[in-house]
Scaffold this motif. Sequence first.
Motif, PDB file in Angstrom:
ATOM      1  N   ALA A  86       0.833  -1.213   0.000  1.00 29.00           N
ATOM      2  CA  ALA A  86       0.000   0.000   0.000  1.00 29.00           C
ATOM      3  C   ALA A  86       0.865   1.260   0.000  1.00 29.00           C
ATOM      4  CB  ALA A  86      -0.933  -0.002   1.210  1.00 29.00           C
ATOM      5  N   GLY A  87       1.907   1.274   0.819  1.00 27.64           N
ATOM      6  CA  GLY A  87       2.784   2.439   0.871  1.00 27.64           C
ATOM      7  C   GLY A  87       3.495   2.685  -0.444  1.00 27.64           C
ATOM      8  N   LEU A  88       4.005   1.618  -1.058  1.00 26.18           N
ATOM      9  CA  LEU A  88       4.704   1.775  -2.334  1.00 26.18           C
ATOM     10  C   LEU A  88       3.747   2.215  -3.446  1.00 26.18           C
ATOM     11  CD1 LEU A  88       7.223  -1.214  -2.249  1.00 26.18           C
ATOM     12  CD2 LEU A  88       7.664   1.207  -1.789  1.00 26.18           C
ATOM     13  N   LEU A  89       2.535   1.688  -3.440  1.00 19.11           N
ATOM     14  CA  LEU A  89       1.548   2.121  -4.438  1.00 19.11           C
ATOM     15  C   LEU A  89       1.187   3.592  -4.251  1.00 19.11           C
ATOM     16  CD1 LEU A  89      -0.808  -0.992  -4.650  1.00 19.11           C
ATOM     17  CD2 LEU A  89       0.821  -0.186  -6.384  1.00 19.11           C
ATOM     18  N   PHE A  90       1.096   4.040  -3.000  1.00 19.70           N
ATOM     19  CA  PHE A  90       0.816   5.450  -2.712  1.00 19.70           C
ATOM     20  C   PHE A  90       1.954   6.325  -3.249  1.00 19.70           C
ATOM     21  CE2 PHE A  90       0.135   9.115   0.222  1.00 19.70           C
ATOM     22  CZ  PHE A  90      -1.193   9.373  -0.096  1.00 19.70           C
ATOM     23  N   CYS A  91       3.197   5.870  -3.067  1.00 23.04           N
ATOM     24  CA  CYS A  91       4.374   6.587  -3.604  1.00 23.04           C
ATOM     25  C   CYS A  91       4.312   6.686  -5.119  1.00 23.04           C
ATOM     26  CB  CYS A  91       5.662   5.851  -3.252  1.00 23.04           C
ATOM     27  SG  CYS A  91       6.201   6.049  -1.597  1.00 23.04           S
ATOM     28  N   VAL A  92       4.024   5.578  -5.763  1.00 25.01           N
ATOM     29  CA  VAL A  92       3.978   5.559  -7.223  1.00 25.01           C
ATOM     30  C   VAL A  92       2.871   6.483  -7.726  1.00 25.01           C
ATOM     31  CG1 VAL A  92       3.507   4.109  -9.244  1.00 25.01           C
ATOM     32  CG2 VAL A  92       5.064   3.302  -7.449  1.00 25.01           C
ATOM     33  N   TRP A  93       1.735   6.451  -7.072  1.00 24.55           N
ATOM     34  CA  TRP A  93       0.625   7.343  -7.434  1.00 24.55           C
ATOM     35  C   TRP A  93       1.085   8.802  -7.336  1.00 24.55           C
ATOM     36  CZ3 TRP A  93      -4.002   8.670  -3.833  1.00 24.55           C
ATOM     37  CH2 TRP A  93      -4.978   9.410  -4.541  1.00 24.55           C
ATOM     38  N   TYR A 128       6.888  10.760   0.868  1.00 24.83           N
ATOM     39  CA  TYR A 128       7.458  10.415   2.174  1.00 24.83           C
ATOM     40  C   TYR A 128       6.457   9.610   2.996  1.00 24.83           C
ATOM     41  CZ  TYR A 128      10.656  14.192   0.918  1.00 24.83           C
ATOM     42  OH  TYR A 128      11.541  14.990   0.258  1.00 24.83           O
ATOM     43  N   THR A 129       5.197   9.998   2.940  1.00 26.65           N
ATOM     44  CA  THR A 129       4.161   9.263   3.673  1.00 26.65           C
ATOM     45  C   THR A 129       4.103   7.816   3.194  1.00 26.65           C
ATOM     46  OG1 THR A 129       2.864  11.275   4.022  1.00 26.65           O
ATOM     47  CG2 THR A 129       1.683   9.176   4.191  1.00 26.65           C
ATOM     48  N   GLY A 130       4.063   7.630   1.875  1.00 30.83           N
ATOM     49  CA  GLY A 130       4.006   6.279   1.328  1.00 30.83           C
ATOM     50  C   GLY A 130       5.230   5.465   1.681  1.00 30.83           C
ATOM     51  N   LEU A 131       6.408   6.089   1.582  1.00 26.03           N
ATOM     52  CA  LEU A 131       7.632   5.369   1.942  1.00 26.03           C
ATOM     53  C   LEU A 131       7.645   4.981   3.412  1.00 26.03           C
ATOM     54  CD1 LEU A 131      10.359   7.257  -0.116  1.00 26.03           C
ATOM     55  CD2 LEU A 131       9.703   4.850  -0.322  1.00 26.03           C
ATOM     56  N   LEU A 132       7.187   5.873   4.280  1.00 24.56           N
ATOM     57  CA  LEU A 132       7.163   5.537   5.708  1.00 24.56           C
ATOM     58  C   LEU A 132       6.173   4.414   5.998  1.00 24.56           C
ATOM     59  CD1 LEU A 132       7.545   9.100   7.251  1.00 24.56           C
ATOM     60  CD2 LEU A 132       9.223   7.223   7.310  1.00 24.56           C
ATOM     61  N   TRP A 159      11.547  14.222   7.387  1.00 23.12           N
ATOM     62  CA  TRP A 159      10.988  15.428   7.998  1.00 23.12           C
ATOM     63  C   TRP A 159      11.901  16.624   7.718  1.00 23.12           C
ATOM     64  CZ3 TRP A 159      12.660  18.698  11.939  1.00 23.12           C
ATOM     65  CH2 TRP A 159      11.736  19.664  12.334  1.00 23.12           C
ATOM     66  N   LEU A 160      13.215  16.437   7.890  1.00 23.39           N
ATOM     67  CA  LEU A 160      14.149  17.524   7.600  1.00 23.39           C
ATOM     68  C   LEU A 160      14.071  17.934   6.129  1.00 23.39           C
ATOM     69  CD1 LEU A 160      17.283  16.424   9.651  1.00 23.39           C
ATOM     70  CD2 LEU A 160      15.776  18.375  10.119  1.00 23.39           C
ATOM     71  N   LYS A 161      14.011  16.950   5.253  1.00 22.44           N
ATOM     72  CA  LYS A 161      13.921  17.245   3.821  1.00 22.44           C
ATOM     73  C   LYS A 161      12.615  17.976   3.510  1.00 22.44           C
ATOM     74  CE  LYS A 161      14.569  15.083  -0.691  1.00 22.44           C
ATOM     75  NZ  LYS A 161      14.754  13.830  -1.414  1.00 22.44           N
TER      76      LYS A 161
END
Length: 192
Positions: A86-93, A128-132, A159-161
């Motif tokens: 789910a996280g990786l799909l969110f990143c790709v989206w 970042y959200t998807g990766l986390l 977060w810093l980025k």
Amino acid sequence: MIAVVDIAVTWLWVAFLVLWFLAGLASKRSVQVQSGGSRLLQSALVLLGVALMFNLHHWITSGWLAVQLMPENAPIVLSGGTLTLAGLLFCVWARVVLGRNWSSAVTIKQDHQLVLRGPYRIVRHPIYTGLLIALLGTAMIIGITRAFVGVFVIGLGFWLKSQTEEQFMLHQFGAQYVDYRQRVHALIPFVL
């Protein structure tokens, strides 16, 4: 079944990294780039987190970082695999919606556009959200303290980025970005 999920998650990460690299080749030309010092710190935190998560040099074999926090059973491993996917799909989206504006470093691209659709309506930094989320799922599969500490350290780097990105976007888009910040949370919907 646990071994199948482990292998599937490994291949998900490999496919994601290859796709990410190839998609980056089509990015627009950068006209403003973050300083090397800030990028170095952010990258160092992410690399440290990855080293902790995956115990890259096998240097953590005992102590509190080697404590098994989650049992290696089917429900945990399946849940972790589902979160990873789910996280990786969110990143790709997010990456597809961002299009040629994407860069691995914080940049302003030529003809940069403020993207407010798709996952950018949910959070300002959906990659970042998807990766986390994906990393948390993978940490659940690993189940060892060091993996969760690694997710935290990577999260600190992200977060810093994101703080650097926020400054770039404010400078580039002004009041439009201020309005966006007031409406949409940075990393966690309705929270942060």
